[in-house]
Design an enzyme around this catalytic site. Sequence first.
Site, PDB file in Angstrom:
ATOM      1  N   HIS A  71     115.630 140.791  91.939  1.00 51.51           N
ATOM      2  CA  HIS A  71     117.247 139.920  92.094  1.00 51.51           C
ATOM      3  C   HIS A  71     116.558 138.353  92.217  1.00 51.51           C
ATOM      4  CE1 HIS A  71     119.085 143.077  94.446  1.00 51.51           C
ATOM      5  NE2 HIS A  71     118.815 143.657  93.646  1.00 51.51           N
TER       6      HIS A  71
ATOM      7  N   TYR B  85     124.515 138.926 102.785  1.00 52.63           N
ATOM      8  CA  TYR B  85     124.673 138.631 104.031  1.00 52.63           C
ATOM      9  C   TYR B  85     125.286 138.327 104.920  1.00 52.63           C
ATOM     10  CZ  TYR B  85     119.279 139.102 104.277  1.00 52.63           C
ATOM     11  OH  TYR B  85     118.140 139.382 103.900  1.00 52.63           O
TER      12      TYR B  85
ATOM     13  N   PRO C 178     114.577 140.974 111.475  1.00 53.08           N
ATOM     14  CA  PRO C 178     114.280 141.505 109.995  1.00 53.08           C
ATOM     15  C   PRO C 178     115.677 140.522 109.267  1.00 53.08           C
ATOM     16  CG  PRO C 178     116.046 143.245 111.642  1.00 53.08           C
ATOM     17  CD  PRO C 178     115.041 142.158 112.741  1.00 53.08           C
TER      18      PRO C 178
ATOM     19  N   LYS D 131     111.415 140.251 106.432  1.00 54.52           N
ATOM     20  CA  LYS D 131     109.865 139.552 106.600  1.00 54.52           C
ATOM     21  C   LYS D 131     108.923 140.330 107.032  1.00 54.52           C
ATOM     22  CE  LYS D 131     110.343 135.658 104.223  1.00 54.52           C
ATOM     23  NZ  LYS D 131     110.631 136.033 103.121  1.00 54.52           N
TER      24      LYS D 131
ATOM     25  N   TYR E  15     112.802 131.802 101.342  1.00 56.27           N
ATOM     26  CA  TYR E  15     113.496 133.583 101.612  1.00 56.27           C
ATOM     27  C   TYR E  15     112.388 134.493 100.240  1.00 56.27           C
ATOM     28  CZ  TYR E  15     116.241 137.663 101.677  1.00 56.27           C
ATOM     29  OH  TYR E  15     116.756 138.861 101.040  1.00 56.27           O
TER      30      TYR E  15
HETATM   31  P1  RFL Z   1     103.928 149.962 110.467  1.00 61.83           P
HETATM   32  O1  RFL Z   1     104.888 149.645 109.569  1.00 61.83           O
HETATM   33  O2  RFL Z   1     104.247 149.830 112.221  1.00 61.83           O
HETATM   34  O3  RFL Z   1     102.500 151.192 110.167  1.00 61.83           O
HETATM   35  C1  RFL Z   1     101.577 151.879 111.084  1.00 61.83           C
HETATM   36  C2  RFL Z   1     100.468 152.320 111.610  1.00 61.83           C
HETATM   37  O4  RFL Z   1     100.004 153.075 112.395  1.00 61.83           O
HETATM   38  C3  RFL Z   1     101.067 154.730 112.554  1.00 61.83           C
HETATM   39  N1  RFL Z   1     100.006 154.648 114.359  1.00 61.83           N
HETATM   40  C4  RFL Z   1      98.371 154.924 114.478  1.00 61.83           C
HETATM   41  N2  RFL Z   1      97.564 155.040 113.323  1.00 61.83           N
HETATM   42  C5  RFL Z   1      96.713 155.786 114.857  1.00 61.83           C
HETATM   43  N3  RFL Z   1      96.549 155.343 115.374  1.00 61.83           N
HETATM   44  C6  RFL Z   1      97.367 155.193 116.359  1.00 61.83           C
HETATM   45  N4  RFL Z   1      97.099 154.845 117.703  1.00 61.83           N
HETATM   46  C7  RFL Z   1      98.213 154.772 115.956  1.00 61.83           C
HETATM   47  N5  RFL Z   1      99.713 153.767 116.296  1.00 61.83           N
HETATM   48  C8  RFL Z   1     100.608 153.801 115.542  1.00 61.83           C
HETATM   49  C9  RFL Z   1     101.357 154.274 112.763  1.00 61.83           C
HETATM   50  O5  RFL Z   1     101.957 155.810 112.519  1.00 61.83           O
HETATM   51  C10 RFL Z   1     101.696 153.628 111.420  1.00 61.83           C
HETATM   52  O6  RFL Z   1     102.266 154.124 110.118  1.00 61.83           O
HETATM   53  O7  RFL Z   1     102.890 148.686 110.512  1.00 61.83           O
HETATM   54  P2  RFL Z   1     102.500 147.886 109.588  1.00 61.83           P
HETATM   55  O8  RFL Z   1     101.519 148.804 108.576  1.00 61.83           O
HETATM   56  O9  RFL Z   1     102.303 146.090 109.998  1.00 61.83           O
HETATM   57  O10 RFL Z   1     103.927 147.935 108.468  1.00 61.83           O
HETATM   58  C11 RFL Z   1     105.272 146.448 109.605  1.00 61.83           C
HETATM   59  C12 RFL Z   1     106.152 146.830 108.047  1.00 61.83           C
HETATM   60  O11 RFL Z   1     106.782 148.389 108.450  1.00 61.83           O
HETATM   61  C13 RFL Z   1     107.295 146.423 109.326  1.00 61.83           C
HETATM   62  O12 RFL Z   1     107.015 144.917 109.444  1.00 61.83           O
HETATM   63  C14 RFL Z   1     108.409 145.799 108.075  1.00 61.83           C
HETATM   64  O13 RFL Z   1     109.142 147.831 108.518  1.00 61.83           O
HETATM   65  C15 RFL Z   1     109.795 145.062 109.219  1.00 61.83           C
HETATM   66  N6  RFL Z   1     111.042 144.861 108.552  1.00 61.83           N
HETATM   67  C16 RFL Z   1     110.887 144.961 107.277  1.00 61.83           C
HETATM   68  N7  RFL Z   1     110.182 144.128 106.620  1.00 61.83           N
HETATM   69  C17 RFL Z   1     110.211 143.407 105.924  1.00 61.83           C
HETATM   70  O14 RFL Z   1     109.491 142.788 104.741  1.00 61.83           O
HETATM   71  N8  RFL Z   1     111.120 143.501 104.841  1.00 61.83           N
HETATM   72  C18 RFL Z   1     112.614 143.711 105.446  1.00 61.83           C
HETATM   73  O15 RFL Z   1     113.522 144.314 104.476  1.00 61.83           O
HETATM   74  C19 RFL Z   1     112.099 144.470 106.389  1.00 61.83           C
HETATM   75  N9  RFL Z   1     113.480 145.050 106.676  1.00 61.83           N
HETATM   76  C20 RFL Z   1     112.065 145.798 108.953  1.00 61.83           C
HETATM   77  C21 RFL Z   1     113.228 145.804 108.226  1.00 61.83           C
HETATM   78  C22 RFL Z   1     112.205 146.914 109.872  1.00 61.83           C
HETATM   79  C23 RFL Z   1     112.908 147.682 110.539  1.00 61.83           C
HETATM   80  N10 RFL Z   1     113.150 148.746 111.321  1.00 61.83           N
HETATM   81  C24 RFL Z   1     112.997 149.992 111.121  1.00 61.83           C
HETATM   82  C25 RFL Z   1     112.181 147.803 112.514  1.00 61.83           C
HETATM   83  C26 RFL Z   1     114.181 146.976 108.102  1.00 61.83           C
HETATM   84  C27 RFL Z   1     114.058 147.366 109.793  1.00 61.83           C
HETATM   85  C28 RFL Z   1     115.489 148.414 110.509  1.00 61.83           C
HETATM   86  C1  PHB Z   2     116.974 146.285 103.756  1.00 63.79           C
HETATM   87  O1  PHB Z   2     117.134 146.185 102.298  1.00 63.79           O
HETATM   88  O2  PHB Z   2     116.141 147.310 104.344  1.00 63.79           O
HETATM   89  C2  PHB Z   2     116.822 144.416 104.423  1.00 63.79           C
HETATM   90  C3  PHB Z   2     116.728 144.004 103.748  1.00 63.79           C
HETATM   91  C4  PHB Z   2     116.983 142.603 103.717  1.00 63.79           C
HETATM   92  C5  PHB Z   2     116.741 142.433 105.386  1.00 63.79           C
HETATM   93  C6  PHB Z   2     116.456 143.316 105.942  1.00 63.79           C
HETATM   94  C7  PHB Z   2     116.760 144.332 105.820  1.00 63.79           C
HETATM   95  O3  PHB Z   2     116.837 141.348 105.701  1.00 63.79           O
END
Ligand code: RFL
Ligand code: PHB
Length: 396
Positions: A72, A201, A293, A297, A385
């Site tokens: 995009h 957004y 979120p 980031k 962004y």
């Molecule tokens: P994770 O992905 O949570 O991975 C951590 C892993 O550690 C495991 N774990 C353990 N393993 C061993 N021993 C233990 N005691 C443990 N405890 C836990 C877990 O099972 C897991 O597999 O962390 P990491 O690697 O730092 O990654 C971070 C990202 O996952 C997170 O920041 C993003 O998902 C946030 N996020 C978004 N980030 C973006 O850059 N762009 C986005 O569009 C975006 N959208 C989002 C998001 C997060 C969301 N939610 C559900 C929190 C949208 C949503 C809705």
């Molecule tokens: C997503 O596609 O899950 C998404 C996109 C943009 C955001 C957060 C989540 O700011």
Amino acid sequence: MRTQVGIIGAGPAGLMLSHLLHQEGIESVVLETRSRAYVESRVRAGVLEHDTAELLRDTGVGERMTREGLVHTGVELRFEGITRRIDLSGLTNGRRITVYGQQEVVKDLIAARLAAGGQILFDVSEVTLEGIDTDAPVIRFAHEGTIRELSCLVIAGCDGFHGVSRGSVPKGALRIFDHTYPFSWLGILARATPSAHELIYAHHERGFALHSMRSTEVTRLYLQVPPHTELSDWPAARIWDELHTRLATEDGFTLTEGPILEQGVTPMRGFVTEPMRHGRLFLAGDAAHIVPPTGAKGLNLAVADVRFLAEALGTWLRQGRETGLDEYSARCLRRVWRVQHFSSWMTGLLHQPVDADEFSHRLQVAQLEYVTTSTAAATTLAENYVGLPLDWSRRR
Ligand code: RFL
Ligand code: PHB
């Protein structure tokens, strides 16, 4: 068992770190509490910054992303029934974002690590960290019915917000900054053709809404909802009604509906741990910080952390120089706070505050008008962004 770097957590941070270390000729073992199937199907982030996508490509794990990811060059801001586009690429010398699910990145990294002979132990339990204040730390854990020990030179705590690493640091050694935003996001994944080519957004007096996607057949949508919202109060019809209302435009935008494949409610918080290191334990990704979120980031920040960490471990283990390790936390935190600010700013711009009144509404609309009209203001949004360069604020 023995390895150079013991990595706790097989999310984007832990897997990317293991992959980057392998490229530097450094051994690691990844320990994960969940099963491989679980981590490969957990629906979360979707937006990769320009440099995150480039890193995946440059390090040989970007082939499927290049084929299936959606590139995009802009995003849309919608308010008062009109849509204004932010020309991300035009404002940032051609930088762009790639829409590619986090679980796809995770699948690609797991496949690459296993193909290269890397060790990832899934379904471990009872993980504890010992000796992080010494130069011989150990991770104890249970796997397939036996208690095992992994001796390493350093431990990377990549176990997300609810992991054990951060809590293993002695009380008082870390400073925590925590902010709870007074709303949550209700997110759905629907088998429906995206209703627009780009992310939307939307600011609306009933609350924020976001239109995103995962492919040409799958739409990802979010609604601002009150904290502690129960999914049982939101049957599909109510979700779609609310999305139609909040995404409506004066020229008749139509939102395509489809069966809901997945849904969840996520609270929004800002959280930072300082420093991101204690002795031989290095925290990375969500284990060290959380952002709301709205700026897309979290995953990108996790990847930036482990780039710094892999580089620092490389100079230490290959050249014996510890300066990179000593600078790790400060180097990460400059980016963390920049991203924390951007995510908070985007959140404030687009969400209905709890004490919303006509005045706050007018202020948001004035700012949305400005951001979508002034090149200077639009550039600020765009460059943050698509992602600032890795070392955007390096102090020399
Ligand atoms: P994770 O992905 O949570 O991975 C951590 C892993 O550690 C495991 N774990 C353990 N393993 C061993 N021993 C233990 N005691 C443990 N405890 C836990 C877990 O099972 C897991 O597999 O962390 P990491 O690697 O730092 O990654 C971070 C990202 O996952 C997170 O920041 C993003 O998902 C946030 N996020 C978004 N980030 C973006 O850059 N762009 C986005 O569009 C975006 N959208 C989002 C998001 C997060 C969301 N939610 C559900 C929190 C949208 C949503 C809705
Ligand atoms: C997503 O596609 O899950 C998404 C996109 C943009 C955001 C957060 C989540 O700011």
